[in-house]
Design an enzyme around this catalytic site. Structure first.
Site, PDB file in Angstrom:
ATOM      1  N   ARG A 112       3.560  -4.820  62.262  1.00  0.00           N
ATOM      2  CA  ARG A 112       4.216  -5.496  63.387  1.00  0.00           C
ATOM      3  C   ARG A 112       3.652  -6.916  63.471  1.00  0.00           C
ATOM      4  O   ARG A 112       2.457  -7.095  63.718  1.00  0.00           O
ATOM      5  CB  ARG A 112       3.965  -4.726  64.686  1.00  0.00           C
ATOM      6  CG  ARG A 112       4.634  -5.322  65.919  1.00  0.00           C
ATOM      7  CD  ARG A 112       4.346  -4.457  67.138  1.00  0.00           C
ATOM      8  NE  ARG A 112       5.000  -4.987  68.325  1.00  0.00           N
ATOM      9  CZ  ARG A 112       4.456  -5.888  69.142  1.00  0.00           C
ATOM     10  NH1 ARG A 112       3.240  -6.357  68.893  1.00  0.00           N
ATOM     11  NH2 ARG A 112       5.122  -6.316  70.200  1.00  0.00           N
ATOM     12  N   LYS A 138      -4.220 -11.151  67.091  1.00  0.00           N
ATOM     13  CA  LYS A 138      -4.855 -10.475  68.215  1.00  0.00           C
ATOM     14  C   LYS A 138      -6.267 -11.008  68.490  1.00  0.00           C
ATOM     15  O   LYS A 138      -6.866 -11.700  67.677  1.00  0.00           O
ATOM     16  CB  LYS A 138      -4.863  -8.970  67.987  1.00  0.00           C
ATOM     17  CG  LYS A 138      -3.482  -8.355  68.204  1.00  0.00           C
ATOM     18  CD  LYS A 138      -3.532  -6.860  68.353  1.00  0.00           C
ATOM     19  CE  LYS A 138      -2.196  -6.328  68.884  1.00  0.00           C
ATOM     20  NZ  LYS A 138      -2.193  -4.864  68.997  1.00  0.00           N
TER      21      LYS A 138
END
Length: 286
Positions: free
Chosen positions: A255, A221
């Site tokens: 995840r 991210k």
């Protein structure tokens, strides 16, 4: 005990959720699993590498071309059915904020609805209750789906995360979603600056302390990239470092894009913490 689909997971058992994007413009793999066969190959590989959950998404998180509910369903429903047929024991999650898509994928065999946009469609939790499937309750700071944060502020970011995610979890429970199938997620990058995501990581133990199982979606991210000043394809090491910290603080579900690497990290942390024995322990015993 966390119960999803046919699977049960002990409190300290780390669980890997592998990302399979059914989009032509996904931020990380640029559509590598948009077509069926590469996507099914990805599922097979992820399961072999230790993923217990497959998270299927039909819309990229960031801004881009509009994707209607009908198109999102077209990308996901048939694929969910095929994964269910080929992998009867895997937990199938679908990343969607739309109740109508949630209902369609549940009919096709989904076990978990991953609501990454913080309950923007209240009907999604009602769908989870109706089908008796799991629900991920995420903090997105009130952001609209597929928007990026702009000068967002919090008096106390973790207090807001707890208020929102626990509130969503309690509403889901009241609606009839099984308690053992509800997770909370701090929503790294969603409605947050890099500093907010770092603080959420540092204080993750406060989420764990609520008693709800915690899911973290950290993989490659922007907060990792900005922290280390690394482009998208060079964020794996930073992601794994953040994963190790999250595991030590008690997160349970991860995840990820890199399944095998994450599996080693969370297993190592679980063993150091005393929740898992070494796979082999011969040293000093011969």
């Amino acid at each position: 005990m966390l119960r999803l689909g046919r699977r049960e997971f002990d409190t300290h058992e780390p669980v890997i959720m592998a990302i399979v994007n059914r989009t032509p413009d996904s931020f990380y793999d640029q559509g590598a699993t948009f077509r069926d066969e590469p996507a099914l190959a990805r599922v097979e590989q992820a399961v072999a590498e230790g993923a217990a959950i497959i998270d299927i998404g039909g819309v990229k998180a960031g801004p881009g071309e509009e994707v209607t509910a009908e198109e999102e369903a077209r990308r996901t429903v048939g694929f969910v059915a095929e994964v269910r047929r080929r992998f009867p024991d895997v937990v199938i999650s679908v990343d969607t904020w739309r109740a109508e898509v949630g209902a369609a994928v549940c009919e096709a065999g989904a076990d978990l609805l991953n609501d990454a946009w913080g309950g923007v469609d209240p009907g999604l939790a009602e769908v989870a209750a109706r089908y008796r499937v799991g629900l991920v309750c995420t903090h997105a700071g009130g952001a609209e789906p597929r928007t990026r944060p702009h000068r967002v502020t919090y008096d106390d970011v973790m207090a807001d995360i707890l208020r929102v995610t626990v509130g969503l979890a309690e509403r889901a429970l009241e609606l009839g979603v099984p308690r053992e199938s509800i997770l909370i997620d701090p929503g790294h990058d969603f409605g947050k600056s890099t500093r907010h995501s770092l603080e959420a990581t540092r204080r993750l133990g406060e989420m764990v302390g609520t008693g709800w199982p915690v899911l973290v979606s950290l993989s490659n991210k922007d907060f990792v990239g900005e922290t280390l000043d690394k482009p998208l394809k060079e964020r794996v090491v930073g992601t794994l470092a953040t994963t190790a910290v999250s595991a030590w603080l008690g997160a349970q579900v991860y995840r990820v894009h890199e399944v095998a690497e994450t599996r080693q990290v969370v297993d190592m942390v679980a063993t150091i913490a005393g929740h898992r024995p070494p796979a082999v322990a011969r040293r000093g015993l011969a």
